[in-house]
Design an enzyme around this catalytic site. Structure first.
Site, PDB file in Angstrom:
ATOM      1  N   ASP A 104      -0.051   2.220  -3.982  1.00 43.53           N
ATOM      2  CA  ASP A 104      -0.292   2.950  -2.735  1.00 43.53           C
ATOM      3  C   ASP A 104      -1.358   4.012  -2.989  1.00 43.53           C
ATOM      4  O   ASP A 104      -1.144   4.915  -3.789  1.00 43.53           O
ATOM      5  CB  ASP A 104       1.023   3.606  -2.293  1.00 43.53           C
TER       6      ASP A 104
ATOM      7  N   ARG B 253      -3.228  -0.188   2.743  1.00 42.79           N
ATOM      8  CA  ARG B 253      -3.290  -1.471   2.046  1.00 42.79           C
ATOM      9  C   ARG B 253      -3.300  -2.676   2.974  1.00 42.79           C
ATOM     10  O   ARG B 253      -4.171  -3.549   2.878  1.00 42.79           O
ATOM     11  CB  ARG B 253      -2.128  -1.577   1.047  1.00 42.79           C
TER      12      ARG B 253
ATOM     13  N   CYS C 234       2.556  -3.385   4.579  1.00 42.39           N
ATOM     14  CA  CYS C 234       2.732  -2.274   3.642  1.00 42.39           C
ATOM     15  C   CYS C 234       3.651  -1.238   4.284  1.00 42.39           C
ATOM     16  O   CYS C 234       4.399  -1.563   5.217  1.00 42.39           O
ATOM     17  CB  CYS C 234       1.383  -1.692   3.210  1.00 42.39           C
TER      18      CYS C 234
END
Ligand code: 4NP
Length: 148
Positions: free
Chosen positions: A119, A9, A3
């Protein structure tokens, strides 16, 4: 698992897959990285750690690192969370073989749709749970593939 910051994440994707690989008794190396350098050496975001712990998948021991070109040699598959991660990772690819390793992780659960894992960093608690649900489903599908 890649990420932007490697604190929200991708550490969760990493922790979920590590746990499932271990439970299945498979010998597969799992790791994660961020395309940015902001959080190198940091543990995952406290909110993601809490979400992971509540789902019995603690990720407190992970530490952020930056994606490096050598990751193309170390790993057979590179899953990215969003289009921006994909472009950043692909910008380091040296060959068509490197490029072929890169895939949007939600294409496991939603083939060919190129959906992004949102996100959660600047949002509320519910964003972390949504990320958990998306990544739990995607890593379940990945495990079925790896077992076969
Ligand atoms: P991640 O989330 O890419 O899922 O780890 C972010 C973490 C940090 C920042 C942005 C996204 N940041 O701007 O510091």
């Amino acid at each position: 698992m890649v990420c932007l910051g490697n604190i929200c994440r991708s550490p969760l994707a990493d922790g979920l897959l590590r746990k499932k690989v271990a439970e299945a008794g498979l010998d597969i190396e799992v790791d994660s990285a961020g395309t940015a350098a902001y959080h190198i050496g940091d543990p995952p975001d406290v909110r993601m750690r809490a979400t992971a712990k509540s789902k019995d998948c603690p990720i407190d021991d992970l530490r952020a690192r930056q994606f490096v070109v050598e990751d193309y040699d170390r790993f057979d598959r590179i899953y990215v969370m969003d289009e921006s991660n994909k472009n950043n990772v692909l910008s380091l690819a040296r060959t068509a073989e490197d490029e072929a390793k890169v895939e949007m992780i939600l294409n496991l659960s939603h083939p060919s749709m190129d959906l992004e894992v949102p996100d959660p960093y600047f949002g509320g608690e519910e964003g972390f749970l949504e990320v958990y649900q998306l990544l739990d489903e995607a890593t379940d599908i990945l495990m079925n593939d790896l077992k076969n």
